[in-house]
Design a protein around this motif. Structure first.
Motif, PDB file in Angstrom:
ATOM      1  N   VAL A 185     -17.844   0.813  -4.770  1.00  0.00           N
ATOM      2  CA  VAL A 185     -16.807   0.582  -3.771  1.00  0.00           C
ATOM      3  C   VAL A 185     -16.836  -0.905  -3.411  1.00  0.00           C
ATOM      4  CG1 VAL A 185     -15.736   1.462  -1.643  1.00  0.00           C
ATOM      5  CG2 VAL A 185     -17.127   2.981  -3.018  1.00  0.00           C
ATOM      6  N   TRP A 186     -17.036  -1.278  -2.157  1.00  0.00           N
ATOM      7  CA  TRP A 186     -16.959  -2.683  -1.764  1.00  0.00           C
ATOM      8  C   TRP A 186     -18.255  -3.482  -1.913  1.00  0.00           C
ATOM      9  CZ3 TRP A 186     -12.582  -4.962  -1.679  1.00  0.00           C
ATOM     10  CH2 TRP A 186     -11.429  -4.314  -1.259  1.00  0.00           C
ATOM     11  N   GLN A 203     -13.918  -7.664 -12.058  1.00  0.00           N
ATOM     12  CA  GLN A 203     -14.732  -7.913 -10.871  1.00  0.00           C
ATOM     13  C   GLN A 203     -15.578  -6.697 -10.512  1.00  0.00           C
ATOM     14  OE1 GLN A 203     -12.976  -9.817  -7.396  1.00  0.00           O
ATOM     15  NE2 GLN A 203     -11.244 -10.502  -8.622  1.00  0.00           N
ATOM     16  N   VAL A 204     -14.968  -5.519 -10.582  1.00  0.00           N
ATOM     17  CA  VAL A 204     -15.706  -4.295 -10.273  1.00  0.00           C
ATOM     18  C   VAL A 204     -16.880  -4.134 -11.227  1.00  0.00           C
ATOM     19  CG1 VAL A 204     -15.578  -1.768 -10.282  1.00  0.00           C
ATOM     20  CG2 VAL A 204     -13.754  -3.114  -9.208  1.00  0.00           C
ATOM     21  N   LYS A 205     -16.636  -4.374 -12.508  1.00  0.00           N
ATOM     22  CA  LYS A 205     -17.682  -4.204 -13.521  1.00  0.00           C
ATOM     23  C   LYS A 205     -18.817  -5.198 -13.333  1.00  0.00           C
ATOM     24  CE  LYS A 205     -18.384  -4.025 -18.530  1.00  0.00           C
ATOM     25  NZ  LYS A 205     -17.727  -4.122 -19.855  1.00  0.00           N
ATOM     26  N   LEU A 206     -18.478  -6.457 -13.046  1.00  0.00           N
ATOM     27  CA  LEU A 206     -19.489  -7.511 -13.016  1.00  0.00           C
ATOM     28  C   LEU A 206     -20.175  -7.681 -11.660  1.00  0.00           C
ATOM     29  CD1 LEU A 206     -17.711 -10.348 -15.051  1.00  0.00           C
ATOM     30  CD2 LEU A 206     -19.421  -8.700 -15.855  1.00  0.00           C
ATOM     31  N   PHE A 207     -19.455  -7.424 -10.580  1.00  0.00           N
ATOM     32  CA  PHE A 207     -19.958  -7.841  -9.277  1.00  0.00           C
ATOM     33  C   PHE A 207     -20.207  -6.710  -8.284  1.00  0.00           C
ATOM     34  CE2 PHE A 207     -17.033 -11.382 -10.648  1.00  0.00           C
ATOM     35  CZ  PHE A 207     -18.048 -12.169 -11.167  1.00  0.00           C
ATOM     36  N   ARG A 208     -19.547  -5.565  -8.426  1.00  0.00           N
ATOM     37  CA  ARG A 208     -19.727  -4.488  -7.452  1.00  0.00           C
ATOM     38  C   ARG A 208     -21.006  -3.722  -7.738  1.00  0.00           C
ATOM     39  NH1 ARG A 208     -14.988  -6.282  -5.915  1.00  0.00           N
ATOM     40  NH2 ARG A 208     -16.365  -7.888  -5.141  1.00  0.00           N
ATOM     41  N   HIS A 254     -13.751   5.706 -11.982  1.00  0.00           N
ATOM     42  CA  HIS A 254     -13.226   7.057 -12.099  1.00  0.00           C
ATOM     43  C   HIS A 254     -14.360   8.040 -12.361  1.00  0.00           C
ATOM     44  CE1 HIS A 254      -9.487   4.945 -12.122  1.00  0.00           C
ATOM     45  NE2 HIS A 254      -9.712   4.419 -13.311  1.00  0.00           N
ATOM     46  N   GLY A 255     -14.689   8.844 -11.351  1.00  0.00           N
ATOM     47  CA  GLY A 255     -15.724   9.850 -11.493  1.00  0.00           C
ATOM     48  C   GLY A 255     -17.102   9.335 -11.155  1.00  0.00           C
ATOM     49  N   THR A 256     -17.592   8.396 -11.958  1.00  0.00           N
ATOM     50  CA  THR A 256     -18.913   7.817 -11.745  1.00  0.00           C
ATOM     51  C   THR A 256     -19.008   6.541 -12.573  1.00  0.00           C
ATOM     52  OG1 THR A 256     -21.302   8.277 -11.774  1.00  0.00           O
ATOM     53  CG2 THR A 256     -20.011   9.110 -13.631  1.00  0.00           C
ATOM     54  N   VAL A 257     -20.036   5.763 -12.332  1.00  0.00           N
ATOM     55  CA  VAL A 257     -20.233   4.550 -13.129  1.00  0.00           C
ATOM     56  C   VAL A 257     -20.394   4.953 -14.593  1.00  0.00           C
ATOM     57  CG1 VAL A 257     -21.702   2.553 -13.521  1.00  0.00           C
ATOM     58  CG2 VAL A 257     -21.271   3.339 -11.186  1.00  0.00           C
ATOM     59  N   GLY A 258     -19.626   4.321 -15.465  1.00  0.00           N
ATOM     60  CA  GLY A 258     -19.590   4.720 -16.866  1.00  0.00           C
ATOM     61  C   GLY A 258     -18.470   5.701 -17.166  1.00  0.00           C
ATOM     62  N   GLU A 259     -17.945   6.325 -16.110  1.00  0.00           N
ATOM     63  CA  GLU A 259     -16.781   7.216 -16.179  1.00  0.00           C
ATOM     64  C   GLU A 259     -16.971   8.380 -17.148  1.00  0.00           C
ATOM     65  OE1 GLU A 259     -13.140   5.007 -16.499  1.00  0.00           O
ATOM     66  OE2 GLU A 259     -13.659   3.680 -14.822  1.00  0.00           O
ATOM     67  N   LYS A 260     -18.216   8.874 -17.245  1.00  0.00           N
ATOM     68  CA  LYS A 260     -18.504  10.047 -18.069  1.00  0.00           C
ATOM     69  C   LYS A 260     -19.077  11.133 -17.167  1.00  0.00           C
ATOM     70  CE  LYS A 260     -19.229   7.568 -22.418  1.00  0.00           C
ATOM     71  NZ  LYS A 260     -20.159   7.261 -23.534  1.00  0.00           N
ATOM     72  N   CYS A 261     -18.207  12.023 -16.723  1.00  0.00           N
ATOM     73  CA  CYS A 261     -18.628  13.091 -15.826  1.00  0.00           C
ATOM     74  C   CYS A 261     -19.337  14.197 -16.606  1.00  0.00           C
ATOM     75  CB  CYS A 261     -17.412  13.668 -15.092  1.00  0.00           C
ATOM     76  SG  CYS A 261     -16.658  12.513 -13.935  1.00  0.00           S
ATOM     77  N   LEU A 262     -20.442  14.673 -16.062  1.00  0.00           N
ATOM     78  CA  LEU A 262     -21.189  15.753 -16.688  1.00  0.00           C
ATOM     79  C   LEU A 262     -20.577  17.106 -16.315  1.00  0.00           C
ATOM     80  CD1 LEU A 262     -24.819  14.499 -15.868  1.00  0.00           C
ATOM     81  CD2 LEU A 262     -23.406  13.951 -17.872  1.00  0.00           C
TER      82      LEU A 262
END
Length: 466
Positions: A185-186, A203-208, A254-262
């Motif tokens: 998030v922020w 920015q989200v990928k590198l800094f959040r 989306h969903g979680t970091v990596g966007e792979k929901c279990l």
């Protein structure tokens, strides 16, 4: 609410926390489509619109009675650079003698946008400023997001460390993983320089930083949340109300970091999706994975798929309880995400609509609607990005509106500041006169709020046009 040809009215509630859509048909009829859950229908018989609302709030709970001061004029901005900007605004408003009761602080005051912290470089003078303002009769409201940053050195961020100790964060079901369901998030990573010239996703990928979402269904989480709030009040900075945001819960992934929901992918991509802008992404679009597990207070394990729309609701009462126990006064809580009965503990703000003239009409409709929903203490980002003439018209509308007059805007290059003292002495005089008229009506508006609290009445009035 339905208005009949007889001029009688009735209400229909489908109390269901799963994703759904509702279509009004010309027959007349309603079509509900829901992707799961319990079909609990309630019929509210009326026979007038006012009685429908009274009966509805008798069922879900009467609205909370906000503090009297919370009906006064309020200023906020996302983008204050430092505490000196807020001090200058306060001094200018005082010098102009413009009625003004509440100042807000958005996430700017935090260290790297982390809850329960203070930016000791740009806002180190904020506690003293808040003490001064409160001593002179002002009230202060701070924002808190539910997501808690996780990439800090152990021992340096008590909110996360104690949250781990008390096991408050949402995880996967044990059969899938024992890990937290991480979002973003922020909050920023520690020791990084954010390059704002990059596109948002980069920015989200590198800094959040990674964040964890508290499970507010659990009693231990409510206790932990209350402890953090009380510690901040006693040891960092005082406040009179709390503003809770991003509690849909919202995430920048989306969903979680990596966007792979279990887990069961049918929950992540159900065969039917309500017609949202993001319907092609599925229900985990910019929120948690639907297979995330939450635990009710009685120990029942439930999937986020079934309780997603209850997250803001579950966040609200612990915040209200913490405010009362910490300050010893009613104050006010304002939440972005609501559900039937949220009004028992909080008011509502309509979220990040653009503070533009063309959206003022939608804001008016939204605030009136929430009075019908049992949440009469509602406001919106209004009187922000307007020009001189439009701001004046907005303030005049504020004279009579039965809502909280909340003026919030974003700091931009083209429009660095819009508030009643931003356009010189002539406009400041107009603002003073307009708001003084509103202040003469506060006893009337507060009486309406009491009637809503005691009897479930609506807090609305017709708009008068010359």
């Amino acid at each position: 609410m339905g208005l009949e040809k007889s001029k009688n009215a009735h209400g229909v509630l489908l109390l269901n926390s799963n994703a759904m859509d509702v279509t009004i048909l010309p027959t007349p009829a309603l079509t509900y489509r829901t992707i799961g859950g319990i079909l609990d229908f309630y019929m509210v018989m009326g026979p007038t619109p006012e009685v429908v609302v009274q009966q509805y709030t008798e069922m879900i709970g009467r609205p909370v009675l906000p503090a009297y001061w919370s009906l006064g004029f309020q200023l906020c901005r996302y983008g204050y650079a430092n505490d000196a900007e807020i001090a200058d605004l306060y001094n200018d408003m005082k010098a102009a003698k413009i009625p003004y009761d509440v100042q807000y602080a958005d996430i700017d005051y935090m260290e790297r946008q982390m809850d329960f912290t203070l930016d000791k470089e740009n806002f180190k003078g904020m506690p003293a400023l808040v003490d001064r303002m409160r001593a002179e009769g002002m009230r202060y409201i701070f924002i808190l997001d539910p997501a808690i940053a996780a990439n800090e050195t152990k021992g340096s961020y008590p909110a996360f460390d104690t949250g781990i100790e008390k096991d408050v964060f949402i995880k996967w079901p044990p059969k899938l993983s024992d890990d937290i369901v991480w979002g973003k998030v922020w909050p920023d990573y520690p020791n990084v320089d954010v390059d704002n010239s990059l596109d948002w996703d980069t920015q989200v990928k590198l800094f959040r930083a990674f964040v964890a979402f508290p499970d507010f269904f659990k009693k231990s989480t409510a206790e932990w949340w209350g402890e953090q709030i009380k510690d901040y009040y006693n040891n960092v900075m005082k406040f009179d109300g709390l503003w809770i945001d991003m509690n849909e819960p919202a995430s920048f992934v989306h969903g979680t970091v990596g966007e792979k929901c279990l887990g069961d992918q049918t929950l992540e991509n159900p065969p039917y999706m309500p017609p949202l802008e993001s319907m092609h992404r599925g229900p985990n679009h910019k929120t948690m994975c639907m297979n995330s597990e939450q635990i009710l207070d009685d120990g029942t394990r439930v999937k986020h798929y079934d309780v997603h729309n209850l997250y803001g609701w579950s966040h609200t009462k612990p915040t209200y309880d913490a405010l009362l126990s910490t300050t010893g006064k009613r104050g006010v809580v304002i939440t972005r995400s609501t559900y039937p009965s949220s009004g028992r503990w909080a008011g509502h703000w309509l979220g990040d609509n653009y503070s533009r003239w063309d959206q003022l009409l939608k804001s008016i409709i939204g605030m009136m609607e929430f009075s019908i929903f049992g949440i009469p203490y509602t406001g919106a980002d209004i009187c922000g990005f307007f020009n001189h003439a439009e701001y004046e018209m907005c303030l005049r509308w504020m004279q009579l509106g039965a809502f909280y007059p909340f003026s919030r805007n974003h700091n931009t290059i083209d429009m660095p500041r819009q508030d009643p003292v931003a356009w010189g002495s002539e406009f400041a005089a107009v603002s003073r006169d307009v708001l003084n008229i509103r202040y003469t009506l506060l006893p009337y508006l507060y009486t309406l709020m009491y009637e809503a609290h005691a009897h479930g009445n609506t807090v609305v009035r017709p708009l008068l046009h010359e």
